[in-house]
Design an enzyme around this catalytic site. Structure first.
Site, short mmCIF file in Angstrom:
data_model
loop_
_atom_site.label_atom_id
_atom_site.label_comp_id
_atom_site.label_asym_id
_atom_site.label_seq_id
_atom_site.Cartn_x
_atom_site.Cartn_y
_atom_site.Cartn_z
N GLY A 1 -41.81 40.85 25.00
CA GLY A 1 -41.87 39.74 25.96
C GLY A 1 -43.30 39.42 26.32
CE LYS B 1 -42.50 47.87 18.18
NZ LYS B 1 -41.24 47.25 18.70
CB VAL C 1 -44.73 35.29 22.80
CG1 VAL C 1 -44.10 36.11 23.91
CG2 VAL C 1 -43.72 34.29 22.25
CB VAL C 2 -48.54 38.69 23.07
CG1 VAL C 2 -49.35 39.76 23.78
CG2 VAL C 2 -47.17 39.25 22.68
N GLY C 3 -50.30 36.01 23.55
CA GLY C 3 -51.60 35.42 23.88
C GLY C 3 -51.54 34.62 25.17
CB SER C 4 -49.36 31.89 26.37
OG SER C 4 -48.11 32.46 26.08
N GLY D 1 -55.23 34.00 18.86
CA GLY D 1 -53.79 33.79 18.94
C GLY D 1 -53.37 33.41 20.35
CD GLU E 1 -50.10 52.02 26.11
OE1 GLU E 1 -49.03 52.17 25.50
OE2 GLU E 1 -50.77 52.97 26.55
N GLY F 1 -32.84 34.02 21.45
CA GLY F 1 -34.26 34.27 21.21
C GLY F 1 -34.61 35.76 21.17
#
Lengths: 437, 437
Positions: free
Chosen positions: B305, B208, B16-19, B13, B132, B190
């Site tokens: 984010g 969560k 957003v988080v992968g990059s 992936g 985490e 967004g």
């Protein structure tokens, strides 16, 4: 549950934290074993006042007053040092390490002053020295910075890391009382020691800041380079004025990464009321850590007290339980960074520190005063963000200037020059301000 | 620094988080290696849209769209799963585990729904699944609860663990706008997805919460037993009334230990303004954890984010780096407690939940109304702590009751009965209140 042998702990000291550690380990024995996978047992206690400990512990565990025999007991896996002080405690901790024992300590003064030597000795003997309880009591701030924020280049941290002074500042603001009265009350309530110097003059906070800065930036522990200023000189008038301007005064420990080095400083500080940390009241602690990836994070809780501090001591015991069989090379380094990868960033002298400022002075109330002061400030590259003048009657006025960011050295030079102006009627009170963003 | 081989990571992936993970690992490579004692290198990336990743990564690392080849690549030590969803992600994670690879994931839905199965598979193969980033983004809340608070019997936790809803609630209060308008704005900015259901109906928070409750109490992950209520039904009128009464409305995830079992619930909740968590605004997250030894602690930061979440992913990578050579028996258990020591505390149905309540209703404005309502409440063992009546003109009034602690089942029965009274002009709005102390 696995049937590993219990881990055997020797306890040095049975005061507030020592008795709390006993209580927590005893009360929550099963809950802790469900987590740790084995029992953690205090098998020996040494304290200078055994009678008190025997009163609590009964016949369950041998208690005596010979601290060194615990450190030398071959049956003991981990020594927990809770006697405080920096002389005997140092000797005991180094001896325990020499004997191949892991150490858990809540002693911030010891680590602030002798941490580099102690950690080097521990690495050499491949044992762990764990110290979560040394900073901000029960709050897992050491673990969070050292393990939770490893992805980040940490930019700064700011902490309310002394409960006594935060209690005093809260009372000064809420009750409108001067410092001396509140200190007396804090002493009566047991929030302040009979000799409160270490707390109120910022020394205790500086001990903790030196440790936090080390693990945040990967630098040696450098307590002797922390700029320290306490709250005993703080006037009630400034607490009130700060409130009116939208700020709270907090004793902050600040560690800030700048281009030329690291700022390490403990002093009272104006913080905007809308920041979470400005709303940390009473004896509570909080630390804000700013990392380049995560942004701002905050950790809040009880910074002292019997069981909150014991909570951190016991968490360290569980960590040691887990890590003591691990390859030492793969353990979390004591100071967060590999011992051979510490940096020698210079610690900046206070004159090089960058901050915005609150300046208050008494003047003769006549035309031209503001212009003359503003001129001096400008000549030292200090720009004003706002100003309030209060007439005090009898031709006297009190003026408060808030400045934009300036270099402390320039501010001190400007203050000296302004104090020499003929219309100035008082020494200038100068307090630093931090927006923490 | 030690010359250990770099740890080899395969990334699934590149959104957003992968990059963000790529950016943080690349930018802070040296800082991270100074901590971890070795380099952590992404050696292969698979994503459904390779062009976007190639644009960022260039020729440094092979990028393709075949996710399974990463999981099967024998050169890869750790698989980082950041594709989201619960079908393909589950298949990939289980296959990685089967192949003996450690896994890092930010996928709360996956763990909430299939965590027990995934952790069992991981324990069986003696690999680590670290997560985490799945709860509260960058905040090291999993580590803090699982490792920092091990001394404690945890009594309750309460979290703002969904940034979208906290942003919406903040805007509703600050701007005085109704839910629908603010949601539209959040979507434009967004902060909310095109289909916002998972966020605004509380499902994401419930995912969560199920994970947090498991590590707090030592129970299996039980998402299906969480009571879930979102904020889409919340009236602007109640946000204003809460403010007037000294409260803020927050969407809380609550896990509370009671004598008969555990309460697990996500719903909007009135929290006193003087609590720190009531002042957590915008898209920020915070979790309060109450332990019997430490008391109340709070953890605050960005809950979502790109780089905040990547901060947690990379912290997990460093943890795996440290722990992967350790004896599996001594590693931190996935769910904080040893797998064979989980408890089967019952999860209480919502009717058994204990809370205080905010009840608002429209009535005909005539004598005796208050007495009749109070009588019904009393007959259900509900005692009133305060009451406000506002005349709305035309013989109509709005009444708000605040109650002391009561059982939800009793409150629902009382509401039904009150709604049948002839002077009642509207359905009763009922919101829960938590003092968090």
């Amino acid at each position: 549950m696995s049937q590993l042998n219990p881990l055997k702990v020797g306890l040095l000291g049975f005061g507030v934290v020592g008795s709390g550690t006993w209580n927590v380990l005893t009360r929550n024995a099963e809950e802790i074993a469900r987590r740790a996978g084995r029992h953690i047992e205090i098998v020996r206690i040494a304290t200078r006042t055994p009678a008190k400990a025997i009163n609590v512990v009964g016949a369950a565990v041998p208690v005596d007053n010979d601290l060194m025999t615990v450190v030398n007991d071959p049956d003991i896996d981990i020594v927990v040092e809770l006697i405080g002080g920096t002389t005997l405690a140092k000797e005991l901790v180094l001896k325990a390490i020499e004997n191949g024992k892991h150490v858990v300590t809540a002693n911030k003064a010891l680590l602030a002053m002798h941490g580099n030597e102690i950690f080097a000795a521990a690495s050499n003997k491949k044992v762990i020295v764990a110290f979560e309880a040394a900073v901000a009591g029960g709050i897992p701030i050491i673990k969070s910075v050292r393990e939770g924020l490893t992805a980040n280049r940490i930019q700064w941290l700011a902490g309310i890391i002394n409960g006594t002074t935060n209690f005093i500042l809260t009372e000064m603001r809420e009750k409108g009382l001067p410092f001396a009265d509140v200190l007396k009350k804090a002493q009566e309530l047991g929030y302040a020691e009979a000799d409160p110097t270490f707390d109120i003059e910022g020394v205790d906070a500086a001990h903790k800041l030196a440790i936090l800065a080390s693990i945040a930036f990967g630098i040696p522990v450098q307590f002797d380079k922390v700029y320290v200023e306490g709250i005993s000189h703080l006037a009630q008038e400034d607490v009130v004025a700060a409130d009116r301007l939208g700020y709270r005064i907090k004793l902050l420990g600040l560690a800030i990464r700048r281009e030329k080095g690291i700022e390490l400083r403990v002093h009272p500080c104006l913080v905007p009321k809308n920041k979470l940390i400005a709303n940390v009241e009473g004896a509570m602690n909080a630390v804000v850590v700013k990392g380049d990836a995560i942004g701002e994070t905050l950790y809040y809780g009880a910074g002292a007290g019997s069981e909150p501090t014991a909570s951190a001591v016991v968490a360290d015991l569980v960590d040691v339980t887990r890590l003591h069989t691990a390859d030492p090379e793969n353990r979390v380094p004591h100071l967060a960074f590999q011992a051979d990868a510490l940096a020698d960033y210079p610690i900046l002298p206070i004159e090089e520190v960058i901050s915005s400022y609150y300046l208050r002075l008494g003047v003769e109330d006549r035309p031209g005063v503001m212009a003359d002061i503003a001129k001096v400030l400008a000549s030292h590259q200090i720009s004003i963000s706002s100003m309030i003048q209060d007439n005090k009657g009898e031709n006297q006025a009190s003026i408060i200037f808030l400045t934009h960011n300036a270099k402390e050295g320039d501010v001190l030079a400007a203050i000296k020059q302004i104090e020499g102006l003929d219309f100035v009627r008082s020494a200038i009170t100068h307090l630093r301000m931090e927006n923490l963003s």
